[in-house]
Design an enzyme around this catalytic site. Structure first.
Site, PDB file in Angstrom:
ATOM      1  N   CYS A 123      -3.732  -3.710 -27.744  1.00 52.96           N
ATOM      2  CA  CYS A 123      -4.332  -3.101 -26.608  1.00 52.96           C
ATOM      3  C   CYS A 123      -3.748  -3.665 -25.200  1.00 52.96           C
ATOM      4  O   CYS A 123      -4.210  -3.299 -24.260  1.00 52.96           O
ATOM      5  CB  CYS A 123      -5.634  -2.950 -26.538  1.00 52.96           C
ATOM      6  SG  CYS A 123      -6.386  -4.418 -26.630  1.00 52.96           S
ATOM      7  N   HIS A 155       0.832  -1.207   0.003  1.00 51.19           N
ATOM      8  CA  HIS A 155      -0.035   0.101   0.048  1.00 51.19           C
ATOM      9  C   HIS A 155       0.831   1.288   0.156  1.00 51.19           C
ATOM     10  O   HIS A 155       0.394   2.286  -0.576  1.00 51.19           O
ATOM     11  CB  HIS A 155      -0.934  -0.081   1.177  1.00 51.19           C
ATOM     12  CG  HIS A 155      -2.211  -0.886   1.051  1.00 51.19           C
ATOM     13  ND1 HIS A 155      -2.621  -1.592   2.012  1.00 51.19           N
ATOM     14  CD2 HIS A 155      -2.980  -1.049   0.002  1.00 51.19           C
ATOM     15  CE1 HIS A 155      -3.716  -2.284   1.669  1.00 51.19           C
ATOM     16  NE2 HIS A 155      -3.984  -2.111   0.333  1.00 51.19           N
TER      17      HIS A 155
END
Ligand code: PEP
Ligand code: MG
Length: 841
Positions: free
Chosen positions: A776, A468
């Site tokens: 993509c 995080h």
């Protein structure tokens, strides 16, 4: 004969229990009983490695029954099973029986020839005699009669199955992309807490872990519940049904983690890292500098509290309560400030930290230790290290990295116990002079607290790139290099320089190297200015070939970012992510509204809408999906709708309707055979048949090339199509047989691998005449690779919105001829590393 292992916090207690059992068995015919108890003869604690050793010593091939006392003994025993030989682990039974009574019962039964099941059953009935005699039940059941008591006894034999007549059960599936890690687990715990009269427990039906207490964030997070796993939730008490309803709704919404994280699972997925490196490709805004030079600085470590004078258990409990209150205040403040100054998604991590403070796995164990006379700092430190070890034992790298959050909370409590305040607002940590922060691992609090102006960059010695803290720092634009072990011994003030695009780290650089880094930073700053200035313009090579650089989108918000980044449309709208936070399938009208919203943000630019791409790593809450042994090789993409195409046809109808007003393409994912193309086109016709004027002329139709078979048969597959678009993420995983999310296969999952490039080239040369080839996958977001791709023949790229300006900039610096030359050399390379080396030249 079976063996028995006694796991206890106290060596003395275990010795005495074994001695007592010895009184009741024949020493010549009794079972082998091994002890794993205490950290030493005096110190309370349990150690998973010691338990594993004891299991090995007690095992004679007939099975081992593990009896334990309380709390972390259970965790240690469970963890020990990860350490022993899997064959041995299969014949181990961890018993919930009471230690003393259970041991006596099991030892007697084993001595009399009972097998593992029989001895375990005997142990688990250990309290029956006492409870009948005293007329008391075990555990809190609503109806204190003999019948529920028997039920409880049954429960003990079948943990997680029968939890009394009043218990209700529900199965849910985990759709959050990173599984039930700290944040979603925190939401689960918060929901349980909202039903105070209800007891909840959870079991992972996939791994068999649990049941665990639904109030314990850590216990839930250590269920190792990963995306696609089924969980069994049991609840009992007044309001149990309502609690289960709320918890299943929460599960349906991906535990609140679905939409943002799904958007990051593919094209914007956080990078994996090898020691000392952060891959540069397509990760975050590529116009961030991603390099830094400056003097190292460190933050004060969590206090050792060597001079701490412990009081009696009452004093220590009070000190702990005060520390908890202070930590809570700090975290609430930090959460609020982070929400305002960085963003709501980033602030949510502090909800998980707040939940950890209330987590019984931390709180109850600490309090227990305090009662046993342990000082508050020691109790906190010990329990944090037990919990940390739990996370370290998880197989999923993303979940494992949540362990840093536990340590962060522990450090905060230790500071509070030392009478220190932890900084509690963003940017409140400012070095004396601008410098590079060196930390062992970057916890989220530090990541928001460092001032991004005076902190030039962050070096982490340990920890991966998906913690995080690292994600938060990157979101703030801070250059971060993770896993830089060499930085461990760097002293404050020593100049360090790093480039996270290449993973280069130089400690105490000489003058020429310093100048080199200063120049690099200058170049990147110039490049950033230049690319942002020209972002809206078309990317044209120096010899005049225009290449469209579009953006991959997973939300309407990303469409706005794409517009700001100058994207020439969208080459991939991931509809399963766009609507992935819905519990129910969106109606045709809702889909039309979302597509129109995106079209209005990118007016006149072509949008490529990919039909639902479910399966593998992409569950869709409103699409029933079977559990598969190999989900990546199973019902993925278009395959998932062969049986029941209703959802697909509805979506195609929405696409056809929007295509009447806006330039649109429709794209089918995971197509493997010509027959599938025909089937997909037939579904499109079926949907178009619902419109008065049929299929709009302007609607272009294409497929993704993600399966090697499709790349090899590009001509046949594309004969009836307008375009194909290479999904390099999946193509890479299928060509190299290396799961795209696996951190263990890091070297094998590089889309710069020459074999992948070869299949891209074959697709470009192989497609039917007039069919356009786009790409993509993540490869298009890497400016260097993007140049190589156009050299291979790709004419239409779709990258992350944030990397569009950098990709355009790279294209403008080369001629098509040079790009073709680069591609030809890359195809001759022997490895992805060699290709990357070519890109650096
Ligand atoms: C791909 O596989 O490259 C791709 C673009 O599709 P996704 O990442 O959504 O699977
Ligand atoms: Mg794909």
């Amino acid at each position: 004969m079976i063996g028995i292992v006694v796991v206890s916090h106290s060596r003395a207690l275990a010795d005495a229990a074994v001695a007592l059992a010895g009184e009741m068995t024949d020493p010549a015919n009794g079972p082998a009983i091994k002890i794993a108890a205490g950290l030493d003869a005096e110190t309370f604690g349990t150690d998973a490695a010691e338990v594993a050793e004891a299991i090995g010593a007690a095992d004679s091939g007939d099975g081992v029954l593990v009896l334990l006392d309380l709390g972390s003994a259970v965790l240690s025993a469970e963890m020990a099973l990860e350490f022993v030989d899997p064959d041995v682990a299969r014949r181990v039974r961890i018993s919930s029986a009471p230690l003393v009574e259970g041991l006596v019962g099991a030892a007697v039964a084993a001595g009399a020839g009972a097998d593992l099941e029989e001895a375990a059953a005997e142990a688990e009935q250990g309290l029956m005699a006492k409870s009948h005699h005293l007329g008391t039940g075990q555990g809190a059941v609503a109806d204190e009669t003999a019948k529920p008591r028997q039920k409880d006894e049954q429960d003990q034999r079948n943990p997680g199955k029968n939890w009394g007549e009043t218990a209700v059960t529900r199965e849910v599936s985990v759709s959050a992309p990173h599984g039930l890690h700290a944040r979603p687990a925190a939401r689960f715990v918060q929901e349980v807490a909202a039903h105070p009269g209800v007891q909840v427990r959870v079991r992972n039906l996939e791994t068999g872990r649990g049941p665990v207490d639904g109030r314990s964030l850590t216990a839930i997070a250590t269920l190792d519940a990963r995306q696609g796993h089924r969980l069994e939730i049991q609840a009992r008490g007044a309001g149990a049904e309502e609690a289960l309803d709320a918890l299943s709704d929460l599960a349906d919404s991906g535990f609140g983690d679905l939409a943002p994280a799904r958007a990051t699972t593919a094209a914007t997925a956080p990078p994996r890292t090898s020691p000392g490196t952060v891959p540069s490709s397509g990760t975050g805004p590529t116009y961030a500098l991603e390099a830094a030079i400056g003097p190292a600085y460190r933050l004060d470590p969590a206090p050792e509290l060597q001079d701490y004078t412990a009081g009696d258990p009452g004093d220590e409990t009070e000190a702990y309560d005060r520390a908890l209150a202070q930590a809570r205040r700090e975290l609430e403040q930090l959460r609020a400030d982070t929400e305002t100054r960085v963003g709501g998604a980033q602030a949510a991590v502090f909800d998980a930290h707040l939940a950890m403070l209330d987590d019984p796995a931390l709180d109850e164990q600490v309090r227990l230790a305090l009662l046993e006379g342990v000082s508050a700092p020691d109790a906190v430190r010990a329990q944090v290290s037990v919990l940390r070890a739990q996370f370290e034992g998880l197989t999923d790298v993303y979940q494992r990295e949540r362990g840093a959050d536990v340590s962060s909370v522990g450090d905060r409590l230790l500071r509070a116990l030392a009478g220190e305040a932890s900084p509690s607002s963003p940017a409140s940590v400012t070095p004396e002079r601008p410098g590079i922060l060196v930390v062992h691992e970057l916890d989220p609090a530090t990541a928001v607290q460092v001032d991004a102006v005076t902190t030039l960059g962050v070096l982490t010695v340990a920890g991966g790139a998906t913690g995080h803290g690292v994600l938060l720092a990157r979101a703030r634009g801070l250059p971060v290099l993770t896993g830089a072990r060499a930085a461990d011994t760097v002293e404050d003030g020593t100049v360090v320089a790093f480039d996270s695009r290449t993973g280069r780290l130089v400690i105490d650089p000489d003058e020429p190297t310093r100048e080199e880094f200063e120049a690099l930073l200058g170049e990147r700053a110039d490049a950033r200015r230049r690319m942002l200035e020209h972002a809206d313009e078309l990317a044209v090579t120096t010899d005049g070939h225009a290449v469209l650089v579009k953006a991959n989108l997973a939300s309407v918000a990303e469409a706005a970012l794409a517009a700001d980044s100058g994207a020439d449309g969208s080459g991939l709208i991931r509809t399963e992510a766009l609507f992935g936070d819905r519990a129910q399938a969106p109606s045709v009208a809702e889909q039309i509204a979302a597509f129109e919203q995106i079209a209005e943000l990118l007016p006149g630019r072509t949008l490529t809408i990919r039909t639902w791409d479910v399966g593998g790593d992409k569950p869709l809450p409103f699409h029933a999906h079977p559990i598969e042994a190999n989900p990546f090789l199973g019902l993925r993409g278009i395959r998932a709708f062969r049986e029941d195409p209703r959802l697909l046809v509805d979506q195609l109808e929405a696409i056809c309707r929007v295509a009447r007003e806006h330039p649109l393409r429709v794209m089918f994912p995971m197509v493997t055979t010509v027959e599938e193309v025909d089937w997909a086109l037939a579904r499109l016709d079926e949907a178009a048949g619902r419109l008065p004027d049929g299929r709009p002329d302007a609607l272009e139709v294409g497929i993704m090339i993600e399966v090697p078979a499709a790349a090899l048969r590009a001509e046949a597959l594309s004969a009836l199509l307008d375009f194909v678009s290479i999904g390099s993420n999946d193509l890479t995983q299928y060509v190299l047989a290396a799961e795209r999310g696996s951190a263990l296969l890091e070297g094998l999952t590089d889309h710069a691998d020459p074999t992948v490039l070869q299949l891209i080239r074959d697709t470009c040369t192989g497609v039917a005449e007039g069919v356009e080839v786009g790409l993509c996958g993540d490869a298009a977001s890497d400016p260097g690779l993007a140049v190589l791709l156009i050299g291979l023949g790709v004419t239409d790229l779709s990258a992350t919105a944030a990397s569009v300006p950098a990709v355009k900039d790279a294209i403008r610096t080369v001629s098509l001829v040079d790009a073709q030359d680069l591609a030809a050399r890359a195809l001759q390379a022997d490895s992805a590393a060699e290709v990357r080396e070519l890109l650096r030249r």
